[in-house]
Design a protein around this motif. Sequence first.
Motif, PDB file in Angstrom:
ATOM      1  N   LEU A  75       0.825  -1.215   0.000  1.00 61.50           N
ATOM      2  CA  LEU A  75       0.000   0.000   0.000  1.00 61.50           C
ATOM      3  C   LEU A  75       0.857   1.262   0.000  1.00 61.50           C
ATOM      4  CD1 LEU A  75      -2.701  -1.086   2.620  1.00 61.50           C
ATOM      5  CD2 LEU A  75      -2.886  -1.133   0.127  1.00 61.50           C
ATOM      6  N   ARG A  90       0.907  -3.008   9.548  1.00 59.71           N
ATOM      7  CA  ARG A  90      -0.326  -3.762   9.774  1.00 59.71           C
ATOM      8  C   ARG A  90      -0.370  -4.184  11.238  1.00 59.71           C
ATOM      9  NH1 ARG A  90       0.297  -5.410   4.218  1.00 59.71           N
ATOM     10  NH2 ARG A  90      -1.621  -4.895   3.097  1.00 59.71           N
ATOM     11  N   GLY A  95      -5.918  -3.670  11.408  1.00 61.42           N
ATOM     12  CA  GLY A  95      -5.916  -2.256  11.063  1.00 61.42           C
ATOM     13  C   GLY A  95      -4.552  -1.786  10.588  1.00 61.42           C
ATOM     14  N   PRO A 117      -5.568   3.726   0.705  1.00 59.59           N
ATOM     15  CA  PRO A 117      -7.004   3.626   0.398  1.00 59.59           C
ATOM     16  C   PRO A 117      -7.870   3.212   1.571  1.00 59.59           C
ATOM     17  CG  PRO A 117      -5.844   1.692  -0.397  1.00 59.59           C
ATOM     18  CD  PRO A 117      -4.800   2.596   0.181  1.00 59.59           C
ATOM     19  N   HIS A 118      -7.277   2.970   2.751  1.00 58.65           N
ATOM     20  CA  HIS A 118      -8.054   2.498   3.897  1.00 58.65           C
ATOM     21  C   HIS A 118      -7.817   3.428   5.090  1.00 58.65           C
ATOM     22  CE1 HIS A 118      -8.537  -1.117   1.508  1.00 58.65           C
ATOM     23  NE2 HIS A 118      -7.218  -1.248   1.444  1.00 58.65           N
ATOM     24  N   ALA A 119      -8.681   3.305   6.095  1.00 57.20           N
ATOM     25  CA  ALA A 119      -8.518   4.090   7.318  1.00 57.20           C
ATOM     26  C   ALA A 119      -7.263   3.632   8.070  1.00 57.20           C
ATOM     27  CB  ALA A 119      -9.744   3.920   8.204  1.00 57.20           C
ATOM     28  N   TYR A 120      -6.614   4.558   8.766  1.00 59.85           N
ATOM     29  CA  TYR A 120      -5.396   4.219   9.498  1.00 59.85           C
ATOM     30  C   TYR A 120      -5.260   5.127  10.710  1.00 59.85           C
ATOM     31  CZ  TYR A 120      -3.479   8.351   7.144  1.00 59.85           C
ATOM     32  OH  TYR A 120      -3.271   9.631   6.696  1.00 59.85           O
TER      33      TYR A 120
END
Length: 565
Positions: A75, A90, A95, A117-120
């Motif tokens: 990512l 990760r 998460g 592209p994802h919440a973090y």
Amino acid sequence: MNMMAEPIRLSTEQLRGLLPAARAEAAASRRRVMELLQEASGLDAESFIWDLGAALRFPVLRLAVLQRLAPAFDLLPYADAVQRECVLLRRGDGGLLLAFANPFDEALRAWADEKIPHAYSVGLVHYADLAAYLARQEQGMRAMDSLPTQEAREARAGESVEDLTLNKISADASPVVRLVNSTLYDALKAGASDIHLESAGAGMNIKYRIDGVLTQVSQVAGADVAEQVISRIKVMSELDIAERRVPQDGRFKVAAGGREIDVRVSVMPSIAGEDAVLRVLDKRQHSDEVQGLRLESLGFDEETLIVLRRLANEPYGMVLVTGPTGSGKTTTLYGAVSEINHGGDKIITIEDPVEYQLSGVLQIPVNEKKGLTFARGLRSILRHDPDKILVGEIRDGETAQIAVQAALTGHLVFTTVHANNVFDVIGRFLHMGLDAYSFVSAVNGIVAQRLVRLVCRSCAEPAMPDARLLAASGLKPEDLSDYDFWSGRGCGACRGSGYRGRKAIAEYLILTDEIREMIIAREPIRRVKQAVRAQGTRFLREAALDAVRRAETDLKEINRVTFVA
């Protein structure tokens, strides 16, 4: 910057007072802002990072915590991690956690939001701990950190070689050097054949060519940074950094994975600045791949394999492989030569350049500056008692004439020529001034090939193409029941492209007596195609559709590399 005599406990106000001077000195000395702030605070590393986190309300991550988490380089690539001094991790609950070293980088969060592209969640880490973590990564990346071989050490004694080990990259204080070296590292890890550095007015776009397709991997903000990156490439290539009006070509070496890798550089002026293209020439890797290379490893179907092996085992004549640049022509010829290289024949090649090294084969590189052209080299080869000859490419009538004569006098000649299909080759040779009778007498067969990307098996899923794509592909509704349509949605294994790996597809033309007579009589190509079709030959587009039918690739990919019939 004046160093504080007594340690201070960091507060938000104190940080605001120290930050401008630290930024100014960092720009002048090319040191890290955070390093200068720590010096100014008078605190040790652990106290500094804990006080900084408390003042700015960021959770602090120790090195031990980082080492328990896996990086998400699929990512946020390694090159970006080094350049931005951050790493995406990760967590155990699935998460994502973004650990960063410089909380004063205002652009970092906006960039990360666009990139990830994802919440973090976020966490603050000391820059030394982050460098240590990046330098001790997963075994696959650490393999590239192995010590240079004896060959590498000997080469380094004679010329400058850029060290691409993780420790060296992470420890370098210059952000431009870190950016260039981490980009090279990431490109090698991704298997890129070319790296494109494109100035874009407000910054630079970085693109990799992977599996023959150019993909943008990152952007660098700032025209001054883009200019410094190009200057760094020029310094590495020993080019004139002051010359920005004319193209320049050069090369340099890097040490990675225990071996030397050549990088060929082309710098081109543009209206937005200068662009650089870096061609990766990993000769040892290619040589390792070629040893024991078999034609079936290239992905040809069984029918094409039978034809290629039949042509490669003829006692004399010419075997022509055609296709555009980057279509795998040379690899196919090497596969054919490898299969017939049993030690009983004298095999000689002349190439520009010698791409792979074959044991038991005399390989000659073209050197036009010294007068060694394909034509002159081929004349000399014929006096060296060869049985089989590989000519890298036929570019002119003189080379074509000598190659044809060699094939007519009892030698088996393998060669390539640029043409779109097997029928265009005929016109290409005749327009070079060759006698039609000599040409058709010499040639045993012609193979035209392309490389198509394969659907990534890690993220492949059934996917019916939309109506527009089906119509553009020339498929009729009644044909669809024969196809098994799959597509890759994009994942870390394929870097989000949906494709991973390539295979060769081909069409062929065997010169039978009927076909030879039609060429000598200058029959229209349309008539020749009809005769070839009557013999049962399958054309390139049909071979591509067969690959789709077997769910190896998809319609979008074959439309990219073949014409719709």
